[in-house]
Design a protein around this motif. Structure first.
Motif, PDB file in Angstrom:
ATOM      1  N   MET A   1       0.824  -1.203   0.000  1.00 58.25           N
ATOM      2  CA  MET A   1       0.000   0.000   0.000  1.00 58.25           C
ATOM      3  C   MET A   1       0.860   1.257   0.000  1.00 58.25           C
ATOM      4  O   MET A   1       0.539   2.240  -0.661  1.00 58.25           O
ATOM      5  CB  MET A   1      -0.922  -0.007   1.219  1.00 58.25           C
ATOM      6  CG  MET A   1      -2.000  -1.088   1.192  1.00 58.25           C
ATOM      7  SD  MET A   1      -3.080  -0.960  -0.245  1.00 58.25           S
ATOM      8  CE  MET A   1      -3.886   0.601   0.073  1.00 58.25           C
ATOM      9  N   SER A   2       1.955   1.214   0.746  1.00 54.25           N
ATOM     10  CA  SER A   2       2.833   2.390   0.763  1.00 54.25           C
ATOM     11  C   SER A   2       3.487   2.590  -0.603  1.00 54.25           C
ATOM     12  O   SER A   2       3.659   3.727  -1.063  1.00 54.25           O
ATOM     13  CB  SER A   2       3.903   2.241   1.839  1.00 54.25           C
ATOM     14  OG  SER A   2       4.717   1.110   1.577  1.00 54.25           O
ATOM     15  N   ASP A   3       3.841   1.477  -1.274  1.00 52.26           N
ATOM     16  CA  ASP A   3       4.390   1.597  -2.630  1.00 52.26           C
ATOM     17  C   ASP A   3       3.379   2.252  -3.561  1.00 52.26           C
ATOM     18  O   ASP A   3       3.713   3.153  -4.339  1.00 52.26           O
ATOM     19  CB  ASP A   3       4.748   0.213  -3.180  1.00 52.26           C
ATOM     20  CG  ASP A   3       6.009  -0.360  -2.553  1.00 52.26           C
ATOM     21  OD1 ASP A   3       6.742   0.423  -1.926  1.00 52.26           O
ATOM     22  OD2 ASP A   3       6.246  -1.562  -2.686  1.00 52.26           O
ATOM     23  N   LEU A   7       3.975   5.752  -5.444  1.00 50.29           N
ATOM     24  CA  LEU A   7       3.988   5.778  -6.905  1.00 50.29           C
ATOM     25  C   LEU A   7       2.914   6.710  -7.440  1.00 50.29           C
ATOM     26  O   LEU A   7       3.118   7.406  -8.448  1.00 50.29           O
ATOM     27  CB  LEU A   7       3.784   4.366  -7.455  1.00 50.29           C
ATOM     28  CG  LEU A   7       4.938   3.383  -7.213  1.00 50.29           C
ATOM     29  CD1 LEU A   7       4.564   1.999  -7.715  1.00 50.29           C
ATOM     30  CD2 LEU A   7       6.210   3.856  -7.895  1.00 50.29           C
ATOM     31  N   SER A   8       1.758   6.750  -6.766  1.00 48.64           N
ATOM     32  CA  SER A   8       0.696   7.668  -7.175  1.00 48.64           C
ATOM     33  C   SER A   8       1.155   9.117  -7.005  1.00 48.64           C
ATOM     34  O   SER A   8       0.930   9.963  -7.873  1.00 48.64           O
ATOM     35  CB  SER A   8      -0.574   7.421  -6.355  1.00 48.64           C
ATOM     36  OG  SER A   8      -1.030   6.102  -6.527  1.00 48.64           O
ATOM     37  N   LEU A 104      10.961   5.520  -1.809  1.00 48.62           N
ATOM     38  CA  LEU A 104      10.691   4.100  -1.618  1.00 48.62           C
ATOM     39  C   LEU A 104      11.708   3.456  -0.681  1.00 48.62           C
ATOM     40  O   LEU A 104      11.360   2.637   0.170  1.00 48.62           O
ATOM     41  CB  LEU A 104      10.693   3.382  -2.968  1.00 48.62           C
ATOM     42  CG  LEU A 104       9.472   3.622  -3.864  1.00 48.62           C
ATOM     43  CD1 LEU A 104       9.711   3.046  -5.249  1.00 48.62           C
ATOM     44  CD2 LEU A 104       8.226   3.012  -3.256  1.00 48.62           C
ATOM     45  N   PHE A 105      12.981   3.814  -0.851  1.00 51.05           N
ATOM     46  CA  PHE A 105      14.014   3.228  -0.009  1.00 51.05           C
ATOM     47  C   PHE A 105      13.817   3.636   1.448  1.00 51.05           C
ATOM     48  O   PHE A 105      13.953   2.803   2.365  1.00 51.05           O
ATOM     49  CB  PHE A 105      15.406   3.653  -0.487  1.00 51.05           C
ATOM     50  CG  PHE A 105      16.518   2.930   0.201  1.00 51.05           C
ATOM     51  CD1 PHE A 105      16.968   1.701  -0.266  1.00 51.05           C
ATOM     52  CD2 PHE A 105      17.126   3.455   1.334  1.00 51.05           C
ATOM     53  CE1 PHE A 105      17.988   1.021   0.366  1.00 51.05           C
ATOM     54  CE2 PHE A 105      18.152   2.789   1.977  1.00 51.05           C
ATOM     55  CZ  PHE A 105      18.587   1.573   1.492  1.00 51.05           C
ATOM     56  N   ALA A 106      13.482   4.906   1.673  1.00 54.49           N
ATOM     57  CA  ALA A 106      13.285   5.383   3.047  1.00 54.49           C
ATOM     58  C   ALA A 106      12.117   4.670   3.717  1.00 54.49           C
ATOM     59  O   ALA A 106      12.222   4.215   4.871  1.00 54.49           O
ATOM     60  CB  ALA A 106      13.056   6.894   3.042  1.00 54.49           C
ATOM     61  N   VAL A 107      10.997   4.545   3.000  1.00 52.23           N
ATOM     62  CA  VAL A 107       9.826   3.880   3.578  1.00 52.23           C
ATOM     63  C   VAL A 107      10.123   2.415   3.847  1.00 52.23           C
ATOM     64  O   VAL A 107       9.790   1.872   4.908  1.00 52.23           O
ATOM     65  CB  VAL A 107       8.608   4.022   2.639  1.00 52.23           C
ATOM     66  CG1 VAL A 107       7.465   3.128   3.100  1.00 52.23           C
ATOM     67  CG2 VAL A 107       8.150   5.474   2.604  1.00 52.23           C
ATOM     68  N   ARG A 108      10.749   1.742   2.894  1.00 56.71           N
ATOM     69  CA  ARG A 108      11.038   0.317   3.067  1.00 56.71           C
ATOM     70  C   ARG A 108      12.101   0.104   4.160  1.00 56.71           C
ATOM     71  O   ARG A 108      12.069  -0.905   4.856  1.00 56.71           O
ATOM     72  CB  ARG A 108      11.493  -0.293   1.740  1.00 56.71           C
ATOM     73  CG  ARG A 108      10.319  -0.524   0.802  1.00 56.71           C
ATOM     74  CD  ARG A 108      10.767  -0.839  -0.609  1.00 56.71           C
ATOM     75  NE  ARG A 108       9.634  -1.251  -1.440  1.00 56.71           N
ATOM     76  CZ  ARG A 108       9.304  -2.517  -1.662  1.00 56.71           C
ATOM     77  NH1 ARG A 108      10.016  -3.485  -1.133  1.00 56.71           N
ATOM     78  NH2 ARG A 108       8.276  -2.813  -2.408  1.00 56.71           N
TER      79      ARG A 108
END
Length: 211
Positions: A1-3, A7-8, A104-108
């Motif tokens: 969901m975060s991806d 991306l949106s 993306l890297f920070a969230v993951r």
């Protein structure tokens, strides 16, 4: 969901960047080309194994695969939009890839590298042969999203080690060969039982069945 959310946001940012750059009069076909960015990028992430819930987080290898997935996804996005008649500005696309990579890297990193290992886990008591216990411990360690941790182990008397503790995935876990003693502790939330283990007597199996 975060991806999907990131991306949106990235798609909205890219559209705004093109509008600021003077791209006007976008047709429905061109809008469809822009909308194709999200599924293309998700497919690229999946192709590099980055959508698997059990994916272990190793900073360097993970970052390299994430960068390659973003480049692949954005390359596909660029190709589709060229066919739809939207001119792609390489510097703008490069900046977009860099920004998405950082987000993306920070969230993951926060989710996989910090939050998941520290999240509350269901305490698991395991009853079975040593080989099955070790196999389950390896699977739990490899799947952090499963949300389990082994706190008790009960093995057949014939396999009881000299020590009262068993080393599982770098942790020393208390081990017993008495089902009654295991159940009496009560400091666990669930039981995993090896159905192929035939070394427990009927009384022990009845005690387990009662739970």
């Amino acid at each position: 969901m975060s991806d999907l959310l990131l991306l949106s946001l990235g798609l909205v940012g890219l559209a705004l960047a093109y509008e600021t750059a003077g791209t006007v009069g976008i047709s429905s076909a061109q809008l469809a080309g822009f909308a194709g960015f999200i599924p293309l990028q998700l497919a690229a992430l999946h192709a590099f194994g980055l959508q698997a819930p059990a994916e272990p987080f190793r900073i360097w290898s993970y970052g390299a695969r994430l960068a390659l997935a973003l480049v692949l996804g954005l390359a596909g996005f660029g190709a589709v939009n060229q066919l739809c008649g939207v001119a792609i500005d390489p510097p703008l696309l490069a900046a977009h890839v860099s920004g998405l990579f950082c987000l993306l890297f920070a969230v993951r990193f926060i989710v996989l590298g910090w939050a998941i290992p520290r999240s509350p886990r269901r305490r698991l008591a395991v009853v079975g042969e040593v080989s099955a216990v070790l196999e389950l411990a390896g699977r739990i360690q490899a799947e952090p999203f499963a949300g389990y941790s082994i706190v008790r182990v009960c093995i057949p008397p014939s396999q009881k080690p000299d020590s009262d503790h068993l080393d599982l995935a770098g942790e020393s876990i208390e081990v017993t060969d008495e089902v009654g003693k295991l159940l009496g502790s009560g400091d666990f939330d669930a039981i995993a039982f090896d159905p192929h283990c035939n070394n427990f007597n009927d009384r022990d199996l009845c005690q387990l069945a009662e739970l």
